[in-house]
Design an enzyme around this catalytic site. Structure first.
Site, mmCIF file in Angstrom:
data_model
loop_
_atom_site.group_PDB
_atom_site.id
_atom_site.type_symbol
_atom_site.label_atom_id
_atom_site.label_comp_id
_atom_site.label_asym_id
_atom_site.label_seq_id
_atom_site.Cartn_x
_atom_site.Cartn_y
_atom_site.Cartn_z
ATOM 1 N N GLU A 221 -13.034 -3.046 -2.603
ATOM 2 C CA GLU A 221 -12.004 -3.724 -3.537
ATOM 3 C C GLU A 221 -13.286 -4.858 -4.142
ATOM 4 O O GLU A 221 -12.948 -5.267 -5.121
ATOM 5 C CB GLU A 221 -11.670 -5.032 -2.568
ATOM 6 C CG GLU A 221 -11.321 -5.960 -2.223
ATOM 7 C CD GLU A 221 -10.489 -6.965 -2.134
ATOM 8 O OE1 GLU A 221 -10.437 -8.240 -1.892
ATOM 9 O OE2 GLU A 221 -10.260 -6.178 -0.293
ATOM 10 N N CYS B 66 -0.309 -3.286 6.734
ATOM 11 C CA CYS B 66 0.166 -4.427 5.591
ATOM 12 C C CYS B 66 1.159 -3.833 4.851
ATOM 13 O O CYS B 66 1.468 -2.792 4.696
ATOM 14 C CB CYS B 66 -0.906 -5.049 5.542
ATOM 15 S SG CYS B 66 -2.410 -4.269 4.339
#
Length: 307
Positions: free
Chosen positions: A126, A12
């Site tokens: 994250e 991505c």
């Protein structure tokens, strides 16, 4: 055998940017360049960068003074940022801009006195970085549907939620529905936090699942988005396996398979897909592209690394 390749698949924009930051830093400053945690969750990528002079560490205290240090794409807590500013280090931040958006969102909600709920997987880098944007009591983690019923909030009328960027879209939607049922006035993100690439790759896998007897997902076992792709395939009625590379394929998986679907997580390089196709002798089979959308997004590098 018919082989269907999902589109989009693989890297991505956030992963592309993070890897480019390490490569540009090596080019500009020379090795060693230190990276806190894996820059992205993929062994091939990490080894490729390590061979070029990147040194991967768990914490900043493992990095010598004066060195160039890079934060991974998953983002870091305020405490880590403060340590980086305190130390004589040259910091480069490879946090995905979409993760950074969630961080800023948490800060705004906290400023407006909302109790912030984070939907995410405990222990994921994250999530640790996002939780660390606020003081501990100001953000609560929701990892399982049961967590919603157990919530005890001082002001249930002033609550908002944010999410990890790499979750299953369908499972998150179900958890959000539970939150709304319990807290009808809960504030939603202005724009969904699950990133475009996660959604696109899951949509492609749903399409693959309708047409395939088996799906192989290339990705690391510690990659959240890659694990979600395997789960989405299975939830839509298709056998699926998460593999790191072609060597992980077991021949019995392919018995009776007429149509094989292949995709790759957002941190898996295309070379792994190419190696898998070679391993399967793709030239002897019918290979087709199954596309659900095109991706054109690209994120700029930090100013000091732009040519």
């Amino acid at each position: 055998m018919r082989i269907l390749l999902a589109e989009p698949r693989g890297f991505c924009a956030g992963v592309d940017r993070a890897i480019a930051i390490v490569l540009k830093a090596l080019e500009k400053f020379g090795p060693p360049i230190y990276v806190r945690h894996e820059i992205v969750h993929n062994r091939w990528v990490v080894e490729h960068l390590r061979n070029q002079g990147a040194v991967f560490v768990h914490e900043l205290d493992e990095i010598p003074d004066g060195a160039v240090a890079i934060y991974s794409a998953h983002g870091v807590s305020k405490a880590v940022q403060a340590e980086g500013e305190r130390r004589p280090l040259h910091i480069l931040d490879a946090t995905c801009p979409l993760v950074d958006k969630v961080h800023r969102e948490a800060e705004r909600l906290d400023h407006d006195h909302y109790q912030v709920l984070l939907i995410g997987h405990a222990g994921h880098p994250e999530v640790e970085g996002t939780m660390g944007q606020l003081q501990q009591a100001r953000m609560k983690l929701i990892s399982h549907p049961d967590d919603v019923a157990q919530l005890r909030l001082s002001n249930p009328q002033k609550v908002a939620y944010i999410t990890q960027t790499t979750l299953s879209v369908d499972e998150t939607r179900a958890m959000v529905a539970q939150l709304k049922a319990r807290f009808p006035t809960i504030k939603e993100p202005a724009k969904e936090d699950i990133c475009y690439a996660t959604q696109n790759r899951q949509n492609a896998v749903k399409a693959l699942a309708q047409a395939s007897d088996l799906i192989l997902v290339l990705g690391a076992p510690n990659s959240s988005n890659s694990n979600r792709l395997r789960e989405v395939a299975e939830q839509h009625g298709c056998r699926a396996f998460l593999i790191e590379n072609a060597k992980d394929v077991e021949i019995q998986w392919l018995e009776g398979v007429e149509t094989l679907g292949i995709t790759a997580g957002a941190s898996a390089p295309e070379i792994l897909v190419e190696e898998l196709l070679a391993h399967l002798h793709a030239e002897q089979h019918q290979v087709e592209l199954l596309s659900v959308t095109k991706e054109y997004l690209a994120f700029p590098l930090p100013l000091e690394l732009r040519e």
